[in-house]
Design an enzyme around this catalytic site. Structure first.
Site, PDB file in Angstrom:
ATOM      1  N   SER A   1       0.617  -1.708  -0.113  1.00 49.17           N
ATOM      2  CA  SER A   1       0.114   0.154   0.504  1.00 49.17           C
ATOM      3  C   SER A   1       1.438   0.925   0.026  1.00 49.17           C
ATOM      4  O   SER A   1       1.839   1.394  -0.973  1.00 49.17           O
ATOM      5  CB  SER A   1      -0.439  -0.088   1.350  1.00 49.17           C
ATOM      6  OG  SER A   1      -2.258   0.796   0.939  1.00 49.17           O
TER       7      SER A   1
ATOM      8  N   ASP B   1      -2.295   6.355  -3.950  1.00 46.20           N
ATOM      9  CA  ASP B   1      -1.169   5.187  -3.050  1.00 46.20           C
ATOM     10  C   ASP B   1      -0.698   4.152  -3.923  1.00 46.20           C
ATOM     11  O   ASP B   1      -1.884   4.110  -5.631  1.00 46.20           O
ATOM     12  CB  ASP B   1      -2.008   5.268  -1.918  1.00 46.20           C
ATOM     13  CG  ASP B   1      -2.992   4.069  -2.177  1.00 46.20           C
ATOM     14  OD1 ASP B   1      -3.084   3.602  -3.287  1.00 46.20           O
ATOM     15  OD2 ASP B   1      -3.221   2.953  -0.535  1.00 46.20           O
TER      16      ASP B   1
ATOM     17  N   ASP C   1      -0.764   1.056  -5.050  1.00 45.49           N
ATOM     18  CA  ASP C   1      -1.507   0.212  -4.840  1.00 45.49           C
ATOM     19  C   ASP C   1      -3.547   0.633  -5.204  1.00 45.49           C
ATOM     20  O   ASP C   1      -4.570  -0.365  -5.983  1.00 45.49           O
ATOM     21  CB  ASP C   1      -2.321  -1.332  -3.992  1.00 45.49           C
ATOM     22  CG  ASP C   1      -2.613  -0.807  -3.081  1.00 45.49           C
ATOM     23  OD1 ASP C   1      -2.081   0.350  -2.148  1.00 45.49           O
ATOM     24  OD2 ASP C   1      -2.861  -1.551  -2.184  1.00 45.49           O
TER      25      ASP C   1
ATOM     26  N   ASP D   1      -6.137   2.472  -3.971  1.00 42.58           N
ATOM     27  CA  ASP D   1      -6.865   1.825  -2.976  1.00 42.58           C
ATOM     28  C   ASP D   1      -6.837   2.215  -2.101  1.00 42.58           C
ATOM     29  O   ASP D   1      -8.519   3.008  -1.197  1.00 42.58           O
ATOM     30  CB  ASP D   1      -6.999   0.378  -2.293  1.00 42.58           C
ATOM     31  CG  ASP D   1      -5.584   0.352  -1.029  1.00 42.58           C
ATOM     32  OD1 ASP D   1      -5.139   0.962  -1.587  1.00 42.58           O
ATOM     33  OD2 ASP D   1      -5.792  -0.685  -0.723  1.00 42.58           O
TER      34      ASP D   1
END
Length: 579
Positions: free
Chosen positions: A147, A306, A308, A310
């Site tokens: 993340s 961010d 990834d 999400d």
């Protein structure tokens, strides 16, 4: 010889050890502190997976800790799900160091059990992985990502067949199977050419992306003629060197947003995240380049995802021409109000809004005004995904879910927080209000005037290594043993201990209520005057977080109350570390 030294010796003498890891161990030779931290415990597999620093050792992310985790996952799937080998597992990965390698290692171990792997040919966002599990009817999904953690981290995140993060019960079973793996260095696996020869490795290209985008355009609240019209309102978008570029720009293009400007220096994947201190849109510095570009083109809002994809952060142009970064609570409230105000009231009768216990109560107030029931979950989007799955059986309808840490879900075709959905809806929302000569800040102030001046904050203390973990545990123990009766002159009315599952009514000391949520190491103090404080060790970082919420008479009153709570809790936490 201590236990960690025995494990170190086993690794150091292993003839087939990966060369890069052997080189690292050679460099660490004699550094007892570093070696102990790398080998004193196994990298923790939590309720969603594991995350840690890349390197040599059982307390690090490397091919051997990945293989051990996948070995446990494979055995769990074979015992607890049906048609595992045919349905297979979907694997995606982000732009971090070793992400593609770890994705392939995952497929190699699954292949040793005859389980088919669907691996994306290039990096993809977490929400697309969630969608892909459901689209392909796979039995599970794995996302290789850390993340928004620093560049030295990577992670292994597991999804169930519903496309949501694994539940605590599922995680507990997987952990048990991982524990049965005797030696992480000897986990069976197949080489890539063997997987391809046996047709156990399927490379996924654009099919999933196209299917996702077809669903994405359907969440728009604009009429078809409004979608068709060209929209010249200027936006700035930065994927912060991560995975969101293709899907976000394609999603906006579908709605004919034709004036989207990309921060070029941050458009390409970069595992070092070289232009930011942290690739986290919660951190205002992540918007520095976007703000520079925004002022150049006079952009209405700035979007940042961010690595990834999400989490979404949004900054809004003020009347002075500068930009204000919205908090996750503020953006969530704006999205919720926009969605509910543009939804068929007849379809909202069974509607449910989901938020976490540390997310603003402004969302509940907005939902109440539309006749929508709010359901609290523990911190972590896995709990929101689990509730959505329950709705399939209860007949309740999911209308929106969010958490204060920049995670939002608008439509349940994905079952994890989705920055792509949120980015598209944020642009649409800004466009809608701009046509009425309002900025998102104007609309936000209107929500405060109508529902109350809710304000929230969060601070955290970082404790690294073995000693840090012990300090965090000591702080939580201290708070439990010495519960506060007041905080900054606010009387404590209720104490919620999520570890024991009990809510104590302070004025009625004998009265204890059950908290109908899973157990978690977290404590919340409900204070007078609609205020609260919550303490929670992070599940993904070596931190203990303190959350605050207030509702004052006006903006300044709320700011004063929040400052007072934060000052008091900073002092309390410092005292706890010394006890």
């Amino acid at each position: 010889m201590t236990s960690w030294e025995r494990v170190y010796e086993k690794w150091n003498s292993f003839q087939q050890l990966e060369p890069s890891l052997k080189e690292e161990l050679d460099q660490l030779e004699g550094d007892q502190t570093a070696l102990e931290d790398a080998f004193y415990k196994e990298l923790s597999f939590g309720t969603g997976g594991m995350r840690g620093v890349i390197g040599a050792g059982i307390n690090r992310m490397n091919v051997y800790t990945i293989r051990k985790a996948v070995n446990g996952l494979a055995n769990y799937l074979l015992e607890h799900t049906v048609n595992v080998k045919d349905r297979g597992v979907v694997i995606s990965y982000d732009s971090r160091h070793m992400s593609r390698e770890f994705a392939l290692e995952t497929a190699k171990v699954l292949g040793a059990y005859g389980i088919t792997a669907y691996v994306f040919t290039s990096l993809r966002p977490t929400p697309l992985l969630s969608f892909a599990v459901r689209y392909l009817g796979a039995v599970s999904g794995v996302m290789i990502t850390a993340s928004h953690n620093p560049p030295e981290y990577n992670g292994f995140k597991v999804y169930n067949e519903d496309g949501g993060q694994i539940t605590p019960d599922q995680a507990s079973k997987i952990i048990s199977y991982i524990g049965e793996t005797q030696d992480e260095l000897l986990v069976p696996y197949l080489e890539q050419d063997q997987l391809e020869e046996k047709e156990l490795l399927n490379w996924v290209k654009d099919e999933i992306d196209n299917a996702y985008l077809e669903r994405l355009v359907q969440i728009s609240k604009l009429h078809s003629d409004e979608i068709a019209e060209a929209k010249q309102m200027p936006f700035v978008f930065t994927p912060l060197h991560g995975t969101a570029y293709e899907l976000v720009t394609s999603g906006l293009k579908q709605l004919n947003f034709n004036n989207v400007h990309i921060v070029g220096e941050q458009a390409l994947p970069d595992p070092e995240f070289s232009t930011v201190t942290s690739p986290n849109p919660e951190e205002h510095q992540a918007f520095s380049m976007a703000m520079e570009l925004g002022k150049t083109i006079d952009a209405e809002i700035l979007l940042a995802t961010d690595p990834d994809a999400d989490r979404l952060g949004v900054a809004v142009k003020k009347h002075t021409g500068d930009y204000q970064v919205l908090t996750g609570n503020q953006l969530g409230a704006l999205l919720l109000d926009y969605i509910l105000s543009h939804s068929d009231k007849a379809l909202l009768k069974s509607g449910r809004m989901l938020k976490t216990v540390v997310t603003s109560e402004l969302g509940r107030a907005i939902a109440d005004s539309y006749g929508i029931k709010t359901i609290n979950t523990l911190t972590g989007f896995k709990y929101i995904g689990e509730k959505i799955h329950e709705f399939d059986a209860t007949g309740e309808s999911f209308v929106f879910g969010y958490e204060e840490s920049y995670g939002y879900l608008i439509s349940s075709f994905a079952r994890d927080k989705d920055a792509v959905q949120a980015a598209m809806m944020a642009c649409e929302m800004a466009y809608y209000w701009k046509k009425q000569d309002k900025t998102l800040l104007d609309v936000l102030h209107g929500l405060y005037e109508k529902h109350g001046f809710y304000l929230e904050g969060m601070t955290s203390l970082t404790f690294k290594g073995k000693e840090g973990s012990e300090q965090i545990s000591a702080i939580m123990d201290s708070i439990r043993q010495h519960p506060m009766e007041s905080i900054a002159d606010f009387q404590v009315e209720k104490i919620e201990d999520y570890l024991t599952g009990e809510r104590i009514i302070v004025d009625e000391k004998e009265k204890v209520e059950e908290i109908e949520l899973p157990n978690e190491n977290m404590m919340k103090f409900i204070l007078e005057q609609d205020s609260w404080v919550c303490l929670r060790p992070s599940g993904t970082e070596p931190k203990i977080k303190c959350y605050y919420g207030v509702c004052g008479k006006n903006v300044q009153d709320s700011k004063d109350k929040l400052t007072a709570l934060q000052k008091e809790m900073d002092e309390q936490l410092n005292l706890s570390t010394k006890r």
